[in-house]
Design a protein around this motif. Sequence first.
Motif, PDB file in Angstrom:
ATOM      1  N   ARG A 294      10.714  -0.570   6.493  1.00  0.00           N
ATOM      2  CA  ARG A 294      10.123  -0.050   5.262  1.00  0.00           C
ATOM      3  C   ARG A 294       8.650   0.315   5.413  1.00  0.00           C
TER       4      ARG A 294
ATOM      5  N   GLU B 193      -2.922  -0.992 -12.232  1.00  0.00           N
ATOM      6  CA  GLU B 193      -1.753  -0.288 -11.684  1.00  0.00           C
ATOM      7  C   GLU B 193      -0.564  -1.233 -11.552  1.00  0.00           C
ATOM      8  N   ALA B 194       0.622  -0.665 -11.617  1.00  0.00           N
ATOM      9  CA  ALA B 194       1.833  -1.433 -11.307  1.00  0.00           C
ATOM     10  C   ALA B 194       1.855  -1.679  -9.803  1.00  0.00           C
ATOM     11  N   ALA B 195       2.286  -2.849  -9.397  1.00  0.00           N
ATOM     12  CA  ALA B 195       2.318  -3.212  -7.979  1.00  0.00           C
ATOM     13  C   ALA B 195       3.642  -2.794  -7.360  1.00  0.00           C
ATOM     14  N   SER B 196       3.566  -2.023  -6.282  1.00  0.00           N
ATOM     15  CA  SER B 196       4.792  -1.610  -5.595  1.00  0.00           C
ATOM     16  C   SER B 196       4.682  -1.714  -4.083  1.00  0.00           C
ATOM     17  N   GLU B 197       3.496  -2.077  -3.580  1.00  0.00           N
ATOM     18  CA  GLU B 197       3.314  -2.139  -2.130  1.00  0.00           C
ATOM     19  C   GLU B 197       2.476  -3.343  -1.729  1.00  0.00           C
TER      20      GLU B 197
ATOM     21  N   ILE C   7       2.969  -8.401  -6.136  1.00  0.00           N
ATOM     22  CA  ILE C   7       4.377  -8.091  -5.822  1.00  0.00           C
ATOM     23  C   ILE C   7       5.250  -9.288  -6.177  1.00  0.00           C
TER      24      ILE C   7
ATOM     25  N   ARG D  90       0.650  -6.694 -12.986  1.00  0.00           N
ATOM     26  CA  ARG D  90      -0.101  -5.483 -12.626  1.00  0.00           C
ATOM     27  C   ARG D  90      -1.280  -5.891 -11.739  1.00  0.00           C
ATOM     28  N   ARG D  91      -1.827  -4.916 -11.021  1.00  0.00           N
ATOM     29  CA  ARG D  91      -2.981  -5.176 -10.162  1.00  0.00           C
ATOM     30  C   ARG D  91      -4.150  -5.641 -11.032  1.00  0.00           C
TER      31      ARG D  91
ATOM     32  N   THR E 156       6.890  -0.983   0.977  1.00  0.00           N
ATOM     33  CA  THR E 156       7.342  -0.864  -0.393  1.00  0.00           C
ATOM     34  C   THR E 156       8.415  -1.891  -0.660  1.00  0.00           C
ATOM     35  N   ARG E 157       8.601  -2.199  -1.925  1.00  0.00           N
ATOM     36  CA  ARG E 157       9.606  -3.187  -2.307  1.00  0.00           C
ATOM     37  C   ARG E 157      10.976  -2.719  -1.983  1.00  0.00           C
TER      38      ARG E 157
END
Length: 161
Positions: free
Chosen positions: A81, A98-102, A136, A141-142, A160-161
Amino acid sequence: METLKEFFRVYNVPHGMALRVRQNVEHIWIMQQGLDVDALLSDLPENLRVDVLMELQSNIVQNSYLFKKCDKAFIKAVMLRLKPQAYLSNEAIISSGEAASEIYFIRSGKVKVTGANRETVFAILKEGDIFGDLEIFSGRRRTENVDVRVEPLASSRGATR
């Protein structure tokens, strides 16, 4: 580079943004010494591709505190990934809210972790450090900003998730 120039022209990309994209592409080109590792490995069987990636990135993931007690199958899944990313001086990597995705693994350079106002410096992270993992795993959120320090360019591999 000619393809990039054509893209900028066709889509009327503003000069400042075009310059940032070009600098980023040039930095990635230098980092990877002109080779597109993903493209080169894409035709290999998955087990061989993972073995090569494990060898190339062993210091990034396998030595991380986050994965010390994880089994090898999980680490291999993470390796598949990872995507190399390059950031230029003073560029924001993460912004508060921000939304956390990484999750980010710093391969080279330094990054600065600051509060929401970007004035309070919480930490300077360097090669081998990771960031973005707390949000994560918590689903929040960040809460902080992470920016590339002025001196060197930074590169990371984001999972990434």
